[in-house]
Motif scaffolding. Structure first.
Motif, short mmCIF file in Angstrom:
data_model
loop_
_atom_site.label_atom_id
_atom_site.label_comp_id
_atom_site.label_asym_id
_atom_site.label_seq_id
_atom_site.Cartn_x
_atom_site.Cartn_y
_atom_site.Cartn_z
N UNK A 1 0.82 -1.21 0.00
CA UNK A 1 0.00 0.00 0.00
C UNK A 1 0.85 1.26 0.00
N UNK A 2 2.04 1.14 0.60
CA UNK A 2 2.92 2.30 0.67
C UNK A 2 3.96 2.31 -0.44
N UNK A 3 3.72 1.44 -1.41
CA UNK A 3 4.58 1.45 -2.58
C UNK A 3 5.88 0.66 -2.42
N UNK A 4 5.93 -0.21 -1.43
CA UNK A 4 7.16 -0.97 -1.20
C UNK A 4 6.99 -2.46 -1.47
N UNK A 5 8.11 -3.08 -1.82
CA UNK A 5 8.12 -4.53 -2.01
C UNK A 5 8.40 -5.22 -0.68
N UNK A 6 8.05 -6.51 -0.62
CA UNK A 6 8.37 -7.27 0.58
C UNK A 6 8.79 -8.68 0.20
N UNK A 7 9.56 -9.30 1.09
CA UNK A 7 9.93 -10.69 0.84
C UNK A 7 9.69 -11.51 2.10
N UNK A 8 9.48 -12.79 1.90
CA UNK A 8 9.25 -13.68 3.03
C UNK A 8 10.14 -14.90 2.83
N UNK A 9 10.95 -15.18 3.85
CA UNK A 9 11.90 -16.27 3.73
C UNK A 9 11.55 -17.43 4.64
N UNK A 10 11.60 -18.63 4.09
CA UNK A 10 11.33 -19.83 4.88
C UNK A 10 12.58 -20.70 4.88
N UNK B 1 13.78 -12.08 -11.41
CA UNK B 1 14.78 -11.09 -11.02
C UNK B 1 14.52 -9.75 -11.71
N UNK B 2 14.14 -9.86 -12.98
CA UNK B 2 13.85 -8.65 -13.74
C UNK B 2 12.63 -7.93 -13.14
N UNK B 3 11.59 -8.72 -12.88
CA UNK B 3 10.37 -8.12 -12.34
C UNK B 3 10.61 -7.45 -10.98
N UNK B 4 11.46 -8.09 -10.17
CA UNK B 4 11.74 -7.51 -8.86
C UNK B 4 12.53 -6.21 -9.01
N UNK B 5 13.49 -6.25 -9.90
CA UNK B 5 14.33 -5.08 -10.06
C UNK B 5 13.54 -3.90 -10.63
N UNK B 6 12.59 -4.23 -11.51
CA UNK B 6 11.82 -3.15 -12.12
C UNK B 6 10.59 -2.77 -11.31
N UNK B 7 10.34 -3.55 -10.27
CA UNK B 7 9.23 -3.21 -9.39
C UNK B 7 7.87 -3.65 -9.89
N UNK B 8 7.85 -4.61 -10.83
CA UNK B 8 6.55 -5.09 -11.32
C UNK B 8 5.93 -6.08 -10.34
N UNK B 9 6.77 -6.64 -9.48
CA UNK B 9 6.29 -7.61 -8.51
C UNK B 9 6.45 -7.03 -7.11
N UNK B 10 5.39 -7.16 -6.31
CA UNK B 10 5.44 -6.56 -4.97
C UNK B 10 5.92 -7.52 -3.90
#
Ligand code: ADP
Ligand code: MG
Length: 702
Positions: free
Chosen positions: A319-328, A368-377
């Motif tokens: 919602x605040x325009x940031x990406x997140x990751x979750x590690x298992x 990797x591309x999507x993450x770097x370009x911000x297409x994936x949250x």
């Protein structure tokens, strides 16, 4: 300060030490300086402040000191039974003294016909009190009233004993040291207003009294003071670290709760949140809205619903325009999270991906591309997520699931992924007793979810011995026939432990005899399998292709198979409490009544019996963790083993809980009031912290 303290003097310069003993003290007890010796605390004290009458001795007498003359003695027996027996007399009675060794030498002493001060442990022989190998001193040499202080006995080693430094002889060294120490060496380090309010013995006096107290009472007061100091200083240091981090890490601001969060909350949340979930969510929202980096440890018992909290936090980031990751920690778990989260998010405009070691090259390149370009949250994965190749456009939140061992190095890796370090939420289902969390993770903020979602059926845990295995298996069969899945767990296989491997194989064969392969399907998973095979066997169980999972403890973490309703733990006496609880958490995740059956041998040690009893009595992870701490001591609790923060010399996390709480409270109060520790009344503390600089995080704030 250039007038260095006497505490830094090398130990061999102390009267009674010298080069040889100095060397031994360094090697054996790590005592290098006067200060080290001062901090080598007594194990116990001998009370020779009182002189009793022989007639005072009764069946409850333990150690006692008496004074009298010895006029008669004789050598009795021959060979091994040879002994010297003497009669000590005072005006109230007789006490028999016995020596099995050194008779000649003792006889020479006795021939001097002096008045003796005799100290030792009383035992009864044919109802007559007796003291063997008593300590003897010439009464005229001693204050007639007894000694003015308790005599300390110190921890020592066999080698030191051989060199004339037994537990008592070390006391002589300390006795030589104490008069040389002044307030300049041990200035007060706790602000006086706390010393007063808490009625603490002043520091210098406490050091004197812990070694040579005038009485038990003084000793207890000294001990209390020095324990408090240990805990208080540790808490102050945690606070400094935390504050330093807050001040120096600008945090990403999540200042709005937007459409994604709200829509999900209102339309797609599959259940109402528990009170604990709501509370933690609120804490996360506050943390992330302050402009400081969040560093939060979330402890929630197995099944308390941490995943949904994580998801909501990730939505907040988006919602605040940031990406997140979750590690298992494992591929399986990452897969499960990915599937679960994708399902929940399917009608929302957010993109989520999975990235693990087994992601194919082409897909990986795309992600990797999507993450770097911000297409994936959002991205879920294993440690692959924090590899150097992975670049985010703007990572705002990192969630680490099921591994409170997530170390400093890994955290640093996360930080390098963004200009402003992302918020970090570490989630664990290994409950850590509060006292331990406060000390081992005192520099993290932490939340506890101590509430399970409503409607859970509590797991019934029962203990059966081996001879009932047949009956247990029959019961299990009825459950499988109802469509359930089951786990059979064997103790961990270590590379070296050939035995347990054989146990597992035998167990597997045995399970097969109860559940023939043409009718039942079995997965087996253990640590010696190649990763792919393990994951495949696991997958078959998760998907329901197999009904039975025979496994070592490798399935311990996080796996969610709601249809699995029975767990049999073989040789359960070999497991620790926390581990048993973790394992048990794999069942009871669905709507069916679940069972955990603890199989053991016939003979159990006291501790094993105690563990099994607790397991059968409660499902509460925090209660179990407390008990575990009690049974094993803090050094052994999972995940904190390496933590230097637990090395208190005097304070105990088990017995001094209240004091720890107080130390924490007072430390927080001080820091809140005087963040830089610069007010006049806190100068003593500041000076102390500066004197131990290098060991503190002080540099971060000054
Ligand atoms: P853990 O804390 O062990 O990671 P999970 O997040 O896997 O627990 O949740 C365990 C199960 O409980 C999941 O099936 C989840 O959907 C369910 N759950 C979580 N929160 C609630 C709730 N408030 N009400 C009902 N069920 C819930
Ligand atoms: Mg979980």
């Amino acid at each position: 300060m250039n007038n260095s303290s006497i505490l830094e003097s090398p130990i061999e310069y102390l009267k009674g030490v010298g080069p040889l003993k100095g060397d031994m003290l360094r090697k054996e007890l790590n005592i290098h300086t006067f200060g080290d010796l001062l901090n080598h605390f007594p194990l116990r004290h001998i009370d020779r402040t009182q002189i009793n009458f022989i007639a005072d001795i009764n069946s409850n007498t333990d150690f006692i000191q008496v004074r009298g003359h010895i006029d008669e003695w004789q050598v009795l027996g021959v060979g091994r039974a040879k002994r010297l027996v003497a009669q000590l007399k005072d005006r109230t009675g007789n006490l028999e003294l016995v020596w099995f060794q050194g008779a000649n030498w003792i006889e020479k002493l006795l021939e001097r016909r002096l008045e003796w001060l005799v100290y030792g442990k009383v035992s009864f022989f044919n109802n007559k009190p007796q003291m063997s190998h008593p300590e003897m001193e010439i009464a005229a040499d001693i204050n007639a009233e007894g000694k003015p202080f308790l005599e300390p006995i110190y921890p020592t080693t066999e080698k030191l004993k051989a060199r004339g430094l037994n537990g008592r002889q070390i006391g002589k060294l300390v006795y030589n040291l104490l008069p040389q120490i002044s307030l300049k060496d041990l200035p007060e380090n706790i602000p006086l207003y706390f010393v007063d309010t808490l009625k603490l013995t002043p520091r210098l006096k406490a050091y004197g009294d812990i070694h040579y107290p005038p009485s038990q009472e003084y000793y207890q007061q000294a001990l209390r003071r020095l324990k408090f100091e240990e805990l208080f200083i540790a808490q102050i240091r945690h606070n400094i670290t935390r504050i330093g981090r807050n001040r120096h890490s600008k945090g990403i601001l999540f200042d709005s709760v937007g459409d994604l969060f709200n829509t999900f909350y209102e339309k797609y949340l599959p259940f109402t949140l528990t009170g604990a979930q709501k509370r933690v969510l609120k804490e996360i929202r506050q943390d992330t809205a302050r402009g400081h980096q969040m560093n939060r440890l979330l402890q929630g018992d197995v099944g308390s619903g941490k995943t949904i909290v994580a998801l909501l936090a990730m939505l907040l980031a988006a919602d605040n325009g940031y990406q997140s990751c979750m590690m298992a920690p494992t591929e399986i778990l990452a897969q499960q999270h990915f599937q679960g989260l994708s399902e929940l998010l399917k009608d929302l405009p957010v993109e989520i991906r999975i990235l693990t070691g087994s992601t194919k090259v082409k897909a990986r390149r795309q992600i990797l591309k999507e993450l770097e370009e911000g297409e994936v949250q959002m991205v879920v994965g294993t440690h692959a997520v924090i590899e150097d190749k992975v670049k985010f456009r703007n990572l705002g939140l990192a969630i680490v699931d099921e591994q409170h061992r997530f170390g400093v190095a890994q955290r640093a890796k996360l930080w390098s992924k963004a200009a402003i370090p992302p918020h970090v939420l570490v989630m664990t289902a290994t409950p850590i007793p509060r006292t331990l969390a406060m000390t081992a993770y005192g520099d993290l903020d932490y939340s506890v979810m101590d509430e399970l979602p409503p409607g859970r059926q509590p797991i019934t845990t029962i203990h059966r011995t081996d001879i009932h295995r047949m009956k247990v298996m029959e019961f299990v069969r009825t459950e499988i026939d109802k469509g359930r899945q089951i786990y059979v767990i064997y103790p961990l296989i270590e590379e070296s432990e050939k035995m347990s491997y054989e146990d597992l194989m035998q167990g597997y064969e045995q399970v097969k005899t109860y559940f023939p392969e043409h009718k039942y399907k079995i997965s087996m998973v253990h640590g010696r399998q190649p990763v792919e095979q393990k994951e495949e066997n696991m997958r078959r169980f998760v998907s329901g292709e197999t009904e039975i999972m025979v496994s070592t403890t490798v399935i311990e973490v996080g796996v969610n198979v709601p249809n699995a309703s029975v767990m049999i733990i073989e040789s359960s006496e070999k497991f620790g409490l926390s581990q048993l609880h973790q394992l048990r958490g794999r069942v009871g995740r669905g709507t069916e009544k679940s069972y955990c059956i603890l199989l053991t041998g016939q003979k159990l040690s006291g501790d094993a019996r105690e563990r099994i009893k607790i397991m059968c009595a409660t499902n509460d992870g925090f209660k179990i963790a407390e008990k575990d701490l009690e049974l094993r001591g803090p050094g052994e609790i999972e995940g904190t083993r390496q933590s230097g923060a637990l090395n208190f010399k005097l304070a105990s996390l088990i017995n001094d809980r209240e004091m720890l709480e107080a130390a924490k409270l007072y430390a927080e109060r001080l820091i809140e009031d005087d963040e830089n520790i610069e007010k006049q009344e806190n100068v003593p503390l500041k000076n102390y912290l500066l004197s131990i600089k290098g060991k503190t995080a002080w540099s971060k704030i000054s």
